[in-house]
Scaffold this active site. Sequence first.
Site, PDB file in Angstrom:
ATOM      1  N   HIS A   1      -3.593  -5.051   1.384  1.00 30.00           N
ATOM      2  CA  HIS A   1      -3.200  -5.511   2.717  1.00 30.00           C
ATOM      3  C   HIS A   1      -3.688  -6.953   2.875  1.00 30.00           C
ATOM      4  O   HIS A   1      -4.613  -7.381   2.183  1.00 30.00           O
ATOM      5  CB  HIS A   1      -3.878  -4.674   3.807  1.00 30.00           C
TER       6      HIS A   1
ATOM      7  N   CYS B   1       0.824  -1.212   0.000  1.00 31.12           N
ATOM      8  CA  CYS B   1       0.000   0.000   0.000  1.00 31.12           C
ATOM      9  C   CYS B   1       0.862   1.269   0.000  1.00 31.12           C
ATOM     10  O   CYS B   1       1.524   1.538  -0.981  1.00 31.12           O
ATOM     11  CB  CYS B   1      -1.011  -0.043   1.140  1.00 31.12           C
TER      12      CYS B   1
HETATM   13  N1  LIG Z   1      -3.182   1.892   3.784  1.00 29.01           N
HETATM   14  C1  LIG Z   1      -2.226   2.618   3.218  1.00 29.01           C
HETATM   15  O1  LIG Z   1      -1.049   2.310   3.301  1.00 29.01           O
HETATM   16  C2  LIG Z   1      -2.670   3.890   2.587  1.00 29.01           C
HETATM   17  C3  LIG Z   1      -1.663   4.514   1.676  1.00 29.01           C
HETATM   18  C4  LIG Z   1      -1.907   5.983   1.397  1.00 29.01           C
HETATM   19  N2  LIG Z   1      -1.834   6.754   2.598  1.00 29.01           N
HETATM   20  C5  LIG Z   1      -3.238   6.188   0.691  1.00 29.01           C
HETATM   21  O2  LIG Z   1      -4.195   6.582   1.315  1.00 29.01           O
HETATM   22  O3  LIG Z   1      -3.353   5.934  -0.472  1.00 29.01           O
END
Ligand SMILES: NC(=O)CC[C@H](N)C(=O)O
Length: 510
Positions: free
Chosen positions: A433, A338
Amino acid sequence: MRGALLVAGTTSDAGKSVLVAGLCRSLVRRGVSVAPFKAQNMSNNSVVTLDGGEIGRAQAMQAHACGLEPSVRFNPVLLKPGSDRRSQLVVRGRATVDVGARDYVTHRRRLREVVAEDLAALRAEFDVVICEGAGSPAEINLRATDLANMGLARMSDVPVLVVGDIDRGGVLAHLFGTVAVLEPEDQALIAGFVVNKFRGDPVLLAPGLDRLRALTGRPTLGVIPFAENLWLDAEDSLSAVVDAPVGRPAPPVGDRWLRVASIRLPRVSNATDVEALACEPGVSVRWVSDPERLLDADLVVLPGSKATVSDLQWLRRTGIAQALVERADEGRPILGVCGGYQMLGATIDDGVESGAGIVAGLGLLDLDISFEADKVLARSSGVGDAIGAGIPLSGYEIHHGRVRRSGDAPLLRHHDGRAEGSVRGAVWGTHWHGLLESDEFRRLLLTEVARIAGRDGFAVAPDTSVAAVRLAQLDLLADLVDEHLDTAAVDALITGGPTPGLPVINSALG
Ligand SMILES: NC(=O)CC[C@H](N)C(=O)O
């Protein structure tokens, strides 16, 4: 049996989440219909619910303990901190606005209604609801706006147990003081205490608990021992402690360990992703925050982040960015998840999270990311491509960033054939995830890592099931509750409500 209970803590991380999970599982094992509830959580460790929303990971774990799928009803308010001052306010699973510590107050009236309504609905549907407080009720500076501790107990007339962590020291003062600093109407709802993480001889503690009872008029309903094999916590990034081992991996199946370093980003999100690796015998996972710790790792994981661009700047400041680039040049494995995946790309266009505009990524993947205000929340499934072609995979997605362009081969595919993630040499990335919980995929990935790293003596176990390991942790919690809590007294509290006539501690100056 019908009723509710609120487990509050003397501090954050006193053991509220695990005690709630243990109580829930213990009740479920006795055939009671039970649901968890945390009115307000502050965490970047969230999961996607079946109803398409987002809740704190700990409530998903507690739902699992109850045999339920996670639902936004179990955690109606979630604050996801993007910096020390501002958080994204998620209400009933949906991101609403970014709030500062002070303007949060302006949302309070509406949130109070949301929380009261959701708890009442759960109480109507389930026989028992076990609520978890947030932080500590002793944070009386926040009492006026509190929705999760005494604020919740008062509006819903729920008895409260206070749990304290004896491992930190000062637990008797903590327990006494947590009652004493409260106004009399709040004190009236505190029915008893639980001491958590006790090591040593209970006989030595007994006089302290007797004295606590004399001083407060309240019993201690259990002393839970420190459990060596318990690692499930899932609260939030508190559990991602630098240098602390993740999980309790069994010794290797072969004669060598595989070493995983997971970068402890300041705003790490979904830190629990790497726990799946630590469920494997012979896989040692550690959180690291300095570049030389990458050198002896066979796999480096760059996890999710609530603040991709600012955590990327941190990578550059600490020298970890440079170490990652060198590592990729040497063909040594890196997995980005992510936010971590986003950082590995060529560019990030972020007018949403940081407002920084176009920023250069680490350039290890041929990937352009751009952020949108609208957040992707999805439970996803598909099949392997670069690793484990055709095997079924599942995961979940929580991100604002979108892939605008990718010049690399995909790591996997959605069921409809859409490409997901990237592979370039031994640099792998995905927005998903939870992917490492797909048992076969994890085995193949670790086998590939061992091959590239030349760890010939490492063999991946053929049969590890992360779901089974997690369930065993929940049963361990329930065993601890059954053995060390006065369950008859706790049951009586749940069904009988707040104990009438409890004394008030007056701390008048003399
Ligand atoms: N869950 C995450 O790692 C989010 C990644 C990033 N902050 C986004 O919102 O796209």
